[in-house]
Design a protein around this motif. Structure first.
Motif, mmCIF file in Angstrom:
data_model
loop_
_atom_site.group_PDB
_atom_site.id
_atom_site.type_symbol
_atom_site.label_atom_id
_atom_site.label_comp_id
_atom_site.label_asym_id
_atom_site.label_seq_id
_atom_site.Cartn_x
_atom_site.Cartn_y
_atom_site.Cartn_z
ATOM 1 N N ALA A 70 -9.184 -42.197 63.602
ATOM 2 C CA ALA A 70 -9.095 -43.539 64.185
ATOM 3 C C ALA A 70 -8.631 -44.559 63.144
ATOM 4 N N GLN A 71 -9.054 -44.393 61.905
ATOM 5 C CA GLN A 71 -8.649 -45.322 60.853
ATOM 6 C C GLN A 71 -7.152 -45.229 60.593
ATOM 7 N N ARG A 125 -5.400 -46.941 63.504
ATOM 8 C CA ARG A 125 -5.541 -48.395 63.466
ATOM 9 C C ARG A 125 -4.623 -49.020 62.408
ATOM 10 N N GLU A 126 -4.542 -48.366 61.243
ATOM 11 C CA GLU A 126 -3.716 -48.912 60.159
ATOM 12 C C GLU A 126 -2.224 -48.868 60.476
ATOM 13 N N GLN A 167 -10.825 -45.287 71.756
ATOM 14 C CA GLN A 167 -11.360 -46.648 71.590
ATOM 15 C C GLN A 167 -10.307 -47.573 70.981
ATOM 16 N N VAL A 168 -9.582 -47.077 69.991
ATOM 17 C CA VAL A 168 -8.531 -47.885 69.358
ATOM 18 C C VAL A 168 -7.392 -48.132 70.346
ATOM 19 N N GLU A 195 -8.424 -50.754 72.845
ATOM 20 C CA GLU A 195 -8.569 -52.047 72.171
ATOM 21 C C GLU A 195 -7.211 -52.679 71.867
ATOM 22 N N LYS A 196 -6.261 -51.846 71.423
ATOM 23 C CA LYS A 196 -4.949 -52.345 71.014
ATOM 24 C C LYS A 196 -3.930 -52.358 72.158
#
Length: 391
Positions: free
Chosen positions: A152-153, A156-157, A189-190, A193-194
């Motif tokens: 997920a990180q 997201r990045e 989830q990401v 959200e995005k």
């Protein structure tokens, strides 16, 4: 004379896999572990249904989106395996392999300049298809220490205000990596959200050796954001039948179907009748082939351990992705020398993206006899290299 060629297509590099296949085809006694194709014949009852369809004169176009019976069986399959509910009349299209589905999904969704996130190492077609759709590929480099899973990180990045689509290629070609449910939940989830979308390439879904494959589309709020792609090539040993499918929300599917109508018309009729039989009565065939692949997978991992060749344990598809960094050569140099000196063909990891440097893709879609022969040769090769380093 004016240049007749498109600047875009001339800048796209050809597949890095083909170079080694071309050499092997002209080399006597070469052992190839490079092809991503089942070594099993299509099961007889599936072939029989294709033959029967020809004997009955079913040689005409089907509807653009595919046979009604086949789409119904695809919907049934996804419900019984993933508890996903798709409308067979509106949400499913039968394509010429999974590759066409990837292409038309991107062309239906991407505006010029929008970004497509592509985790690599991964299948060679994603990046060029994104470019041909007018998109901008953004590479997410997967890491060996994470077993080549997408985190997920990392996702997201990589997201910017231009990001439109994430391609999710699991179980993965070339690494064999899988995503567990908790991995997918964090990714989902990401994505929610995005406010981005997913093209989930699940062509190896049935070839999972730990637990059960889970589609990201089955998670809350994700079916309406996901184009799910699958097909018959890998699980049913039907590569030459050229048949895949895509499932998507109706608004996306309408546009995908439009491109399919103009470019393809419909998938091969004979293949579609055979695929109906595959989905109705092919579960035992899949289970048999999966068990055979798993036996080969375990044999390879045991052999690598014995020869001291580092390789994380993959639980999907039919590939292993050993690390050859200790030998101080590029992946291509290693593969070329192995082919020249031992007549064993493997694929450099860089064929699947720059972060594949230092790795090789080895397919175990081959008999145990062939695998044993090839591994003996690989062991002799790396033993020789290690002795040279000690001098």
């Amino acid at each position: 004379m004016r240049n007749p060629l498109s600047d875009i297509i001339t800048e796209i590099k050809p597949s890095g896999i083909r170079k080694f296949f071309d050499i092997v085809s002209e080399m006597e006694d070469a052992v190839s572990l490079g092809v991503g194709e089942p070594d099993f014949d299509t099961p007889w009852h599936i072939r029989d249904e294709g033959i029967y369809s020809l004997e009955k004169g079913r040689t005409f176009y089907t509807s653009n989106a595919g046979l009604k019976e086949l789409k119904a069986e695809i919907a049934n399959y996804l419900y019984r395996t993933q508890k996903l509910s798709y409308d067979a009349g509106k949400d499913i299209i039968v394509t010429v392999g999974g590759s066409e589905a990837i292409d038309i999904a991107l062309r239906a969704m991407i505006n010029p300049g929008e970004e497509v996130l592509i985790p690599q190492p991964s299948y060679v077609s994603y990046e060029p298809c994104a470019i041909l759709a007018g998109g901008v590929p953004v590479i997410i480099e997967l890491k060996e220490e994470n077993e080549f899973r997408l985190t997920a990180q990392e996702l997201r990045e990589a997201i910017t205000n231009k990001t439109k689509v994430l391609i999710l290629p699991f179980p993965n070609n070339p690494t064999g990596a899988i995503m567990e449910k908790e991995d997918l939940e964090a990714i989902a989830q990401v994505i929610r959200e995005k406010d981005i979308f997913v093209i989930s390439d699940e062509i190896y879904a049935e070839l999972t050796y730990r637990g059960k494959h889970i589609s990201i589309a089955s998670l809350p709020g994700m079916q309406e954001r996901t184009v799910l792609i699958n097909g018959f090539s890998k699980a049913y040993a039907m590569t030459g039948w050229r048949l895949g499918y895509a499932c998507a929300p109706e608004n996306i599917m309408e546009q995908m179907l439009k491109i399919h109508q103009f470019a393809i018309m419909c998938a091969p009729t004979t293949s579609q009748y055979a695929a109906v039989e595959a989905l109705r009565n092919g579960d035992e065939d899949v289970a048999m082939m999966r068990e055979a692949y798993n036996q080969r997978r375990r044999f390879l991992m045991h052999s690598f351990k014995e020869m001291g060749l580092k390789c994380f344990e993959p639980y999907g598809a039919f590939y292993v992705f050993p690390c050859i960094k200790e030998f101080g050569m590029t992946s291509e140099e290693f593969a070329e020398r192995l082919l020249r000196e031992e007549k064993v063909a493997v694929v450099p990891g860089t064929a699947f993206g720059g972060c594949g440097e230092g790795f090789l893709r080895i397919s175990y879609a081959y008999s145990l006899e062939n695998l044993k022969t090839a591994l003996e040769k690989i062991n002799a090769f790396i033993t020789r290299l290690r002795k040279q380093e000690q001098k």
